[in-house]
Write an enzyme that holds these catalytic residues in place. Structure first.
Site, mmCIF file in Angstrom:
data_model
loop_
_atom_site.group_PDB
_atom_site.id
_atom_site.type_symbol
_atom_site.label_atom_id
_atom_site.label_comp_id
_atom_site.label_asym_id
_atom_site.label_seq_id
_atom_site.Cartn_x
_atom_site.Cartn_y
_atom_site.Cartn_z
ATOM 1 C CD GLU A 1 -7.589 6.661 4.125
ATOM 2 O OE1 GLU A 1 -8.245 7.030 2.762
ATOM 3 O OE2 GLU A 1 -6.461 7.289 4.348
ATOM 4 C CG ASP B 1 -1.815 5.846 2.305
ATOM 5 O OD1 ASP B 1 -1.395 5.756 1.235
ATOM 6 O OD2 ASP B 1 -2.461 6.336 3.214
ATOM 7 C CG ASP B 2 -0.054 8.920 0.249
ATOM 8 O OD1 ASP B 2 0.055 8.568 -1.165
ATOM 9 O OD2 ASP B 2 -0.767 8.459 0.922
ATOM 10 C CG HIS C 1 -7.373 3.494 0.242
ATOM 11 N ND1 HIS C 1 -6.541 2.900 -1.541
ATOM 12 C CD2 HIS C 1 -6.564 4.260 -0.100
ATOM 13 C CE1 HIS C 1 -5.648 3.100 -1.737
ATOM 14 N NE2 HIS C 1 -5.744 4.000 -0.605
ATOM 15 C CG HIS D 1 -1.136 6.395 -3.053
ATOM 16 N ND1 HIS D 1 -2.633 6.167 -3.449
ATOM 17 C CD2 HIS D 1 -1.771 5.723 -1.017
ATOM 18 C CE1 HIS D 1 -3.134 5.015 -2.922
ATOM 19 N NE2 HIS D 1 -3.029 4.955 -1.329
ATOM 20 C CG HIS E 1 -2.005 1.036 0.994
ATOM 21 N ND1 HIS E 1 -3.062 1.145 2.164
ATOM 22 C CD2 HIS E 1 -1.988 2.518 0.012
ATOM 23 C CE1 HIS E 1 -3.729 2.352 1.718
ATOM 24 N NE2 HIS E 1 -3.038 2.827 1.092
HETATM 25 N N1 ADE Z 1 -4.509 8.730 -2.399
HETATM 26 C C1 ADE Z 1 -3.276 8.895 -1.483
HETATM 27 N N2 ADE Z 1 -3.408 8.324 -0.702
HETATM 28 C C2 ADE Z 1 -4.661 8.158 -0.167
HETATM 29 C C3 ADE Z 1 -5.340 7.455 1.263
HETATM 30 N N3 ADE Z 1 -4.813 8.125 2.041
HETATM 31 N N4 ADE Z 1 -6.504 7.809 0.953
HETATM 32 C C4 ADE Z 1 -7.469 7.938 0.026
HETATM 33 N N5 ADE Z 1 -6.941 7.818 -0.911
HETATM 34 C C5 ADE Z 1 -5.721 8.448 -1.083
HETATM 35 ZN ZN ZN Z 2 -3.651 4.507 0.299
#
Ligand code: ADE
Ligand code: ZN
Length: 319
Positions: A191, A269-270, A188, A10, A8
């Site tokens: 969340e 994630d990011d 997703h 991006h 997971h």
């Molecule tokens: N796109 C990038 N990061 C995300 C996240 N945490 N939740 C949903 N979409 C995303």
């Molecule tokens: Zn994500």
């Protein structure tokens, strides 16, 4: 070193501030930030949407195939330092085509780096095309067709972006098509949305993994279902703290879920936005949630087992 799979992440969320400035300069794109500190000062998010607004703005510096290749390669190099040996990466094609980048440029650049990942970094990879759920489902289908036409190999499809108010069921057709084409499926869910969003993703899209699933902890029947069906949750604790899904790492449900037998995995994630890569997330969980060596070993093992790698590759990574 323990082998991890990252399931997971991006790619656009690995765009570090320094690379934003370097690509802006390379491409002659004016930035609305005075300097790196001014940009970093904006990384204090109130919720998912406030992050997504900055995330979509910053990715405008990605213009050429080389930019996408450089982004991907920088992630792979950093992930390898964290022990990642298998990476199944998300890519938001629609966020690029919407601003005029041809699909073959965006996907071609990513593919160039992924194709070299095994030789360059010792990481096996797969590319998951993530549809943006704040856009109409018809646009997801169009993006899927465009992606297939490029000939770039896809491992799977996923669903991300603004969750609340954008039901998974609207995307059932494109997920069915991808599954019929032999692709793997993730989404997703749970969340910011409650446990019903996880049920919806499972029922309407029949996905094989849930990305996040934090709010599943509020529904015992759902927890039993996830355990019984061995449906993995790709959790991202640092992200959840930064986007105020949970108040702190100490309050994150990942350890309780692990103890209850849910197939949880840990991910970044990011990472450029949320304070760290996979090794940083694990270090934070050890320090603040009290994860033991045995817990960490179980999470690493779970990550390999929940990956879409072949059985032979999983056995090799677990050995
Ligand atoms: N796109 C990038 N990061 C995300 C996240 N945490 N939740 C949903 N979409 C995303
Ligand atoms: Zn994500």
């Amino acid at each position: 070193m323990t082998a991890w799979a990252e399931l997971h992440v991006h790619l656009e969320g690995t765009l570090e501030p320094e690379l934003i400035f370097a690509l802006a300069e390379r491409n002659g794109i004016p930035l609305p930030y005075a300097d790196l500190d001014d940009l970093r000062a904006r990384y204090d998010f109130a919720d998912l949407q406030s992050f997504l607004d900055l995330y979509y703005t910053n990715m405008q510096v990605l213009q050429t195939a080389q930019d996408f290749a450089d982004l991907t390669d920088a992630y792979l190099a950093r992930a390898r330092q964290a022990g990642v040996r298998r990476a199944e990466v998300f890519f938001d094609l629609q966020a690029h085509t919407a601003r005029g980048i041809p699909p073959e440029v965006a996907l071609g650049g990513v593919h160039q780096a992924l194709a070299a990942a095994e030789a360059q970094h010792g990481i096996s990879t797969g590319l998951i095309l993530t549809f943006l759920r704040h856009l109409p489902a018809g646009e997801a289908m169009a993006a899927y067709r465009q992606a297939v036409e490029t000939g770039v190999p896809l491992l799977g499809v996923g669903l991300c972006s603004t969750e609340i108010g954008h039901p998974a069921a609207e995307f059932a057709d494109v997920f069915s098509q991808a599954r019929a084409d032999g692709l793997r499926t993730v989404a997703h869910a749970g969340e910011e949305g409650d446990a019903s969003y996880v049920w919806d993703a499972l029922r309407a899209l029949d996905v094989e993994r849930i990305d996040h699933g934090v709010h599943a902890i509020e529904d015992d029947r759902l927890i039993d279902h996830l355990v019984g069906e061995r449906i993995p949750l790709t959790m991202c604790p640092l992200s959840n703290v930064r986007l105020k899904v949970v108040p702190s790492l100490a309050a994150h449900p990942i350890l309780e879920m692990l103890r209850r037998g849910v197939h949880v995995t840990v991910n970044s994630d990011d990472p450029a936005y949320f304070g760290g890569y996979l090794d940083d997330v694990v270090a934070g969980l050890r320090a603040e949630l009290g994860l033991t060596d045995a817990d960490v070993a179980q999470l690493a093992r779970n990550s390999i087992l929940a990956s879409f790698a072949s059985e032979a590759e999983k056995a090799r990574l677990l050995a």
